[in-house]
Design an enzyme around this catalytic site. Structure first.
Site, PDB file in Angstrom:
ATOM      1  N   LYS A 197       0.840  -1.207   0.000  1.00  0.00           N
ATOM      2  CA  LYS A 197       0.000   0.000   0.000  1.00  0.00           C
ATOM      3  C   LYS A 197       0.874   1.257   0.000  1.00  0.00           C
ATOM      4  O   LYS A 197       0.625   2.199  -0.743  1.00  0.00           O
ATOM      5  CB  LYS A 197      -0.927   0.015   1.237  1.00  0.00           C
ATOM      6  CG  LYS A 197      -1.861  -1.188   1.310  1.00  0.00           C
ATOM      7  CD  LYS A 197      -2.799  -1.121   2.503  1.00  0.00           C
ATOM      8  CE  LYS A 197      -2.108  -1.188   3.849  1.00  0.00           C
ATOM      9  NZ  LYS A 197      -1.366  -2.450   4.112  1.00  0.00           N
ATOM     10  N   ARG A 239      -9.739   0.869   8.475  1.00  0.00           N
ATOM     11  CA  ARG A 239      -9.301  -0.495   8.795  1.00  0.00           C
ATOM     12  C   ARG A 239     -10.380  -1.275   9.529  1.00  0.00           C
ATOM     13  O   ARG A 239     -10.170  -2.440   9.874  1.00  0.00           O
ATOM     14  CB  ARG A 239      -8.089  -0.404   9.706  1.00  0.00           C
ATOM     15  CG  ARG A 239      -6.787  -0.693   9.040  1.00  0.00           C
ATOM     16  CD  ARG A 239      -5.742  -0.550  10.102  1.00  0.00           C
ATOM     17  NE  ARG A 239      -4.581  -1.286   9.820  1.00  0.00           N
ATOM     18  CZ  ARG A 239      -3.488  -0.780   9.249  1.00  0.00           C
ATOM     19  NH1 ARG A 239      -3.459   0.471   8.863  1.00  0.00           N
ATOM     20  NH2 ARG A 239      -2.443  -1.527   9.072  1.00  0.00           N
ATOM     21  N   ARG A 258      11.934  -5.601   5.538  1.00  0.00           N
ATOM     22  CA  ARG A 258      11.699  -4.201   5.155  1.00  0.00           C
ATOM     23  C   ARG A 258      12.611  -3.288   5.971  1.00  0.00           C
ATOM     24  O   ARG A 258      12.872  -3.526   7.136  1.00  0.00           O
ATOM     25  CB  ARG A 258      10.240  -3.825   5.415  1.00  0.00           C
ATOM     26  CG  ARG A 258       9.992  -2.317   5.242  1.00  0.00           C
ATOM     27  CD  ARG A 258       8.540  -1.967   5.175  1.00  0.00           C
ATOM     28  NE  ARG A 258       7.804  -2.350   6.366  1.00  0.00           N
ATOM     29  CZ  ARG A 258       6.489  -2.216   6.495  1.00  0.00           C
ATOM     30  NH1 ARG A 258       5.782  -1.721   5.490  1.00  0.00           N
ATOM     31  NH2 ARG A 258       5.879  -2.584   7.602  1.00  0.00           N
ATOM     32  N   ARG A 291      11.197  -1.246  11.532  1.00  0.00           N
ATOM     33  CA  ARG A 291      10.039  -0.917  12.390  1.00  0.00           C
ATOM     34  C   ARG A 291       9.898  -1.947  13.500  1.00  0.00           C
ATOM     35  O   ARG A 291      10.110  -3.137  13.291  1.00  0.00           O
ATOM     36  CB  ARG A 291       8.757  -0.898  11.539  1.00  0.00           C
ATOM     37  CG  ARG A 291       8.494   0.431  10.891  1.00  0.00           C
ATOM     38  CD  ARG A 291       7.385   0.432   9.879  1.00  0.00           C
ATOM     39  NE  ARG A 291       6.158  -0.251  10.266  1.00  0.00           N
ATOM     40  CZ  ARG A 291       5.063  -0.278   9.509  1.00  0.00           C
ATOM     41  NH1 ARG A 291       5.055   0.336   8.332  1.00  0.00           N
ATOM     42  NH2 ARG A 291       3.980  -0.903   9.916  1.00  0.00           N
ATOM     43  N   ARG A 302      -0.307  -9.103  13.297  1.00  0.00           N
ATOM     44  CA  ARG A 302      -0.909  -8.088  12.410  1.00  0.00           C
ATOM     45  C   ARG A 302      -1.732  -8.751  11.311  1.00  0.00           C
ATOM     46  O   ARG A 302      -2.778  -8.236  10.915  1.00  0.00           O
ATOM     47  CB  ARG A 302       0.194  -7.218  11.797  1.00  0.00           C
ATOM     48  CG  ARG A 302       0.751  -6.221  12.789  1.00  0.00           C
ATOM     49  CD  ARG A 302       2.077  -5.640  12.338  1.00  0.00           C
ATOM     50  NE  ARG A 302       1.989  -4.904  11.112  1.00  0.00           N
ATOM     51  CZ  ARG A 302       3.032  -4.631  10.326  1.00  0.00           C
ATOM     52  NH1 ARG A 302       4.239  -5.034  10.662  1.00  0.00           N
ATOM     53  NH2 ARG A 302       2.873  -3.925   9.222  1.00  0.00           N
TER      54      ARG A 302
END
Ligand code: AP5
Length: 207
Positions: free
Chosen positions: A12, A87, A121, A154, A165
């Site tokens: 996204k 969400r 990431r 992160r 998640r």
């Protein structure tokens, strides 16, 4: 007004940034906003961090108010890409009361690929650019190619948190696929392939 839907790590942020650059839309990422608030130590940021670090959703009332203020601060007629909002169905209803959503673009990627993407990431704390150690590495290791800042991992990109998640996504956010489909606004794009290949599909969906 475009809503980007899709599980954590589906791209996204990556596709939203490219869409913003290509069409001049403003990208509003609730995740980026909350992380910035947490870094600045604001009451909202500190509260949000408690939930984010566990991979849980920040309570609806906090997010809905944050986004109402943000949207009110934009000039009339501004094209917006919503990344990470709504969400929950409650958030989607609240958004629908203040803007007309033209398209909900759903990026479809399977779980095993999402875990690889998220655990490798690296993110820029300053300009929010995202990289991947294998799929999209920065030209200079550890440095953001856009602003030169040191990249970081992160807190919620550790495997255990990523798995939570994904569960939270299935329980709370997946129902929005049906929600927007019933409104005739949904378009699903296969989110697997190169970033540029996917962007070609995303552009077709938007035009
Ligand atoms: P948020 O920051 O929104 O995280 P997310 O939705 O989990 O999404 P991500 O940012 O992890 O992934 P993405 O889909 O943007 O993928 P990306 O482009 O980075 O939210 C974080 C937390 O904030 C939530 O858990 C919650 O606590 C809170 N929160 C936020 N909004 C909220 C709300 N509305 N309500 C309540 N709480 C809220 O790509 C991922 C990786 O893959 C990158 O490394 C990238 O380089 C790589 N990649 C991208 N595309 C490809 C490709 N095609 N091939 C290979 N690699 C790729």
């Amino acid at each position: 007004m475009i809503v980007l839907l899709g599980p954590p790590g589906s791209g996204k942020g990556t596709q939203g940034e490219k869409l913003g650059q290509e069409f001049g839309f403003v990208r509003l990422s609730t995740g980026d906003m909350l992380r910035e608030a947490a870094r600045n130590g604001t009451p909202l940021g500190l509260k949000a961090k408690e939930y984010m670090d566990k991979g849980a959703l920040v309570p609806n009332d906090l997010i809905i108010n944050l986004m109402k203020e943000k949207i009110a601060s934009l000039g009339k007629g501004t094209g917006v890409i919503f990344d990470g909002y709504p969400r929950t169905v409650e958030q989607a209803d609240a958004l629908g009361e203040i803007v007309n959503v033209d398209l909900a673009l759903n990026l479809d990627v399977k779980d095993s690929e999402l875990v690889v993407r998220l655990t490798k990431r690296r993110s820029c704390p300053k300009c929010n650019a995202v990289y991947h150690l294998e799929y999209n590495p920065p030209a200079k290791p550890g440095k953001c190619g856009k602003c030169g800042s040191d990249l970081y991992q992160r807190d919620d990109d550790k495997e255990e948190t990523v798995l939570n998640r994904l569960k939270v996504y299935r329980d709370n956010t997946m129902p929005l696929i049906d929600y927007y489909e019933k409104k005739g606004k949904l378009l699903t794009v296969e989110g697997v392939g190169s970033i540029d290949e996917i962007f070609e599909q995303v552009k077709k969906a938007v035009l």
